[in-house]
Write a protein that holds these residues in place. Sequence first.
Motif, PDB file in Angstrom:
ATOM      1  N   SER A  43       0.541  -1.329  -0.327  1.00 56.74           N
ATOM      2  CA  SER A  43       0.190  -0.115  -0.002  1.00 56.74           C
ATOM      3  C   SER A  43       0.721   1.386  -0.276  1.00 56.74           C
ATOM      4  O   SER A  43       0.473   2.224   0.210  1.00 56.74           O
ATOM      5  N   GLY A  44       2.298   0.912  -0.173  1.00 57.42           N
ATOM      6  CA  GLY A  44       3.000   2.473  -0.057  1.00 57.42           C
ATOM      7  C   GLY A  44       2.776   3.526   0.815  1.00 57.42           C
ATOM      8  O   GLY A  44       2.224   3.480   2.250  1.00 57.42           O
ATOM      9  N   GLY A  45       2.328   4.453   0.080  1.00 55.94           N
ATOM     10  CA  GLY A  45       1.870   5.734   1.371  1.00 55.94           C
ATOM     11  C   GLY A  45       0.410   5.918   1.295  1.00 55.94           C
ATOM     12  O   GLY A  45       0.146   7.169   1.941  1.00 55.94           O
ATOM     13  N   GLY A  46       0.177   5.172   1.274  1.00 55.94           N
ATOM     14  CA  GLY A  46      -1.364   5.112   1.197  1.00 55.94           C
ATOM     15  C   GLY A  46      -2.889   5.597  -0.324  1.00 55.94           C
ATOM     16  O   GLY A  46      -3.379   5.320   0.765  1.00 55.94           O
ATOM     17  N   ILE A  47      -2.342   6.063  -0.753  1.00 58.05           N
ATOM     18  CA  ILE A  47      -3.149   6.819  -1.756  1.00 58.05           C
ATOM     19  C   ILE A  47      -4.558   5.501  -1.983  1.00 58.05           C
ATOM     20  O   ILE A  47      -5.404   5.972  -2.349  1.00 58.05           O
ATOM     21  N   ASP A  48      -4.405   4.342  -2.949  1.00 57.39           N
ATOM     22  CA  ASP A  48      -4.779   3.760  -2.770  1.00 57.39           C
ATOM     23  C   ASP A  48      -5.853   2.585  -1.110  1.00 57.39           C
ATOM     24  O   ASP A  48      -7.083   3.243  -2.374  1.00 57.39           O
ATOM     25  N   VAL A  49      -5.538   2.751  -0.388  1.00 59.22           N
ATOM     26  CA  VAL A  49      -6.767   2.957   0.443  1.00 59.22           C
ATOM     27  C   VAL A  49      -7.321   3.580   0.881  1.00 59.22           C
ATOM     28  O   VAL A  49      -7.968   3.946   0.864  1.00 59.22           O
ATOM     29  N   LEU A  50      -6.754   5.048   0.989  1.00 60.25           N
ATOM     30  CA  LEU A  50      -7.625   6.635   1.080  1.00 60.25           C
ATOM     31  C   LEU A  50      -8.507   6.806   0.225  1.00 60.25           C
ATOM     32  O   LEU A  50      -9.634   6.748   1.142  1.00 60.25           O
ATOM     33  N   LEU A  51      -8.288   6.432  -1.655  1.00 62.20           N
ATOM     34  CA  LEU A  51      -9.389   6.282  -1.599  1.00 62.20           C
ATOM     35  C   LEU A  51     -10.648   4.945  -1.813  1.00 62.20           C
ATOM     36  O   LEU A  51     -11.821   5.170  -2.026  1.00 62.20           O
ATOM     37  N   SER A  52      -9.789   4.252  -0.893  1.00 66.62           N
ATOM     38  CA  SER A  52     -10.785   2.989  -1.550  1.00 66.62           C
ATOM     39  C   SER A  52     -11.486   2.817  -0.252  1.00 66.62           C
ATOM     40  O   SER A  52     -12.865   2.535  -0.811  1.00 66.62           O
ATOM     41  N   ALA A  53     -11.333   3.864   0.881  1.00 66.77           N
ATOM     42  CA  ALA A  53     -12.207   3.492   2.037  1.00 66.77           C
ATOM     43  C   ALA A  53     -13.389   5.120   1.865  1.00 66.77           C
ATOM     44  O   ALA A  53     -14.249   4.140   1.894  1.00 66.77           O
ATOM     45  N   ARG A  54     -12.935   5.680   0.621  1.00 65.93           N
ATOM     46  CA  ARG A  54     -13.826   6.833   0.473  1.00 65.93           C
ATOM     47  C   ARG A  54     -15.096   6.326  -0.534  1.00 65.93           C
ATOM     48  O   ARG A  54     -15.943   6.321  -0.234  1.00 65.93           O
ATOM     49  N   ARG A  55     -14.955   4.827  -0.934  1.00 60.82           N
ATOM     50  CA  ARG A  55     -15.145   4.899  -1.926  1.00 60.82           C
ATOM     51  C   ARG A  55     -16.582   3.927  -1.382  1.00 60.82           C
ATOM     52  O   ARG A  55     -18.010   3.545  -1.725  1.00 60.82           O
ATOM     53  N   VAL A  56     -16.117   2.695  -0.341  1.00 55.81           N
ATOM     54  CA  VAL A  56     -16.503   2.031   0.770  1.00 55.81           C
ATOM     55  C   VAL A  56     -17.515   2.178   1.473  1.00 55.81           C
ATOM     56  O   VAL A  56     -18.857   1.985   1.028  1.00 55.81           O
ATOM     57  N   GLY A  57     -17.579   3.653   1.686  1.00 50.20           N
ATOM     58  CA  GLY A  57     -18.116   4.518   2.714  1.00 50.20           C
ATOM     59  C   GLY A  57     -17.231   4.163   4.441  1.00 50.20           C
ATOM     60  O   GLY A  57     -17.414   2.660   4.735  1.00 50.20           O
ATOM     61  N   PRO A  58     -19.192   4.590   5.155  1.00 54.05           N
ATOM     62  CA  PRO A  58     -18.446   4.158   6.927  1.00 54.05           C
ATOM     63  C   PRO A  58     -18.826   2.448   6.971  1.00 54.05           C
ATOM     64  O   PRO A  58     -19.132   2.311   7.670  1.00 54.05           O
ATOM     65  N   THR A  59     -19.659   2.028   5.430  1.00 52.22           N
ATOM     66  CA  THR A  59     -20.169   0.487   6.079  1.00 52.22           C
ATOM     67  C   THR A  59     -19.384  -0.564   5.608  1.00 52.22           C
ATOM     68  O   THR A  59     -18.654  -1.833   6.229  1.00 52.22           O
ATOM     69  N   GLY A  60     -17.654  -0.449   4.797  1.00 56.12           N
ATOM     70  CA  GLY A  60     -16.574  -0.755   4.510  1.00 56.12           C
ATOM     71  C   GLY A  60     -15.498  -0.198   5.230  1.00 56.12           C
ATOM     72  O   GLY A  60     -15.848   0.730   6.325  1.00 56.12           O
ATOM     73  N   PHE A  61     -14.334  -1.020   4.639  1.00 59.69           N
ATOM     74  CA  PHE A  61     -13.441  -0.803   5.821  1.00 59.69           C
ATOM     75  C   PHE A  61     -12.046  -1.372   4.499  1.00 59.69           C
ATOM     76  O   PHE A  61     -12.122  -1.885   3.342  1.00 59.69           O
TER      77      PHE A  61
END
Length: 278
Positions: A90-108
């Motif tokens: 995941s490196g500096g986190g860009i794809d994790v942060l974008l993914s977290a926004r896409r899946v919303g508060p009910t996702g992870f």
Amino acid sequence: MPEPSRPALDEIRLVVRDRYGAAARAVETGAATGGGCCGGAQVSPLVVTAYDPDALRDLPQEAVLAALGCGNPTALAALKPGEIVLDLGSGGGIDVLLSARRVGPTGFAYGLDMTDEMLELAERNRQQAGIENARFLKGHIEEIPLPDASVDVIISNCVINLSGDKDRVLREAWRVLRPSGRFAVADIVVRGRLLPPVRQSLSAWSACVGGALSEEEYREKLAAAGFIDISVEATRELTLDELMGDCCGGGGADLQALTTLQAEHGTLISAFIRARKP
């Protein structure tokens, strides 16, 4: 034709950890040059073209500067609200942060990385972005520290090629995915073959070149791990000096000669790889 010898797994891990640790420190000190897998500008050109500029503007600058991939797996994965996502490398986190926004508060969204400096940078980026539904894990992508059948989607951005044991990576990916779980990664592949000097070079491995699979090899390894609905979609041709120039002192005559010779035997391509667990 037998496969050329390659460096040992521990050697590969060490050089990759050193390179990406240095990349994280460069971001922290303001000396980032985009010198990861793909790029030599302030921000990798592939990052600029792969991501929605509006989405990048909403992220911490350090997350964007540390983006060293070759595509946008978050878009490739077509993430849905409520899904659990794992980013391999995941490196500096860009794809994790974008993914977290896409899946919303009910996702992870989980991010897995072996480099302490990148994990520290990613956690700071997560806090700065105010994202609560994400967590960064330390570990190797050959030994994912999550239970069986615990995630819906696995993404990765130009990282699986860095592993010296891709069969194990793909078996682990299959293990942690739930039934019908999706595998959606961006990676470097080769059409043709890599020359032995490239396959054997630790610098080439850390630059996402030495470990590149062919399209056929990727398909075969995914099928052997148990995946179905496998596809490999080429997105852009790359050259050896594009990928290796920054990590090899800017290239030089030897690299230029090797680039020309490699082009006669095989083409390097950034690609989207998709598959599904039954």
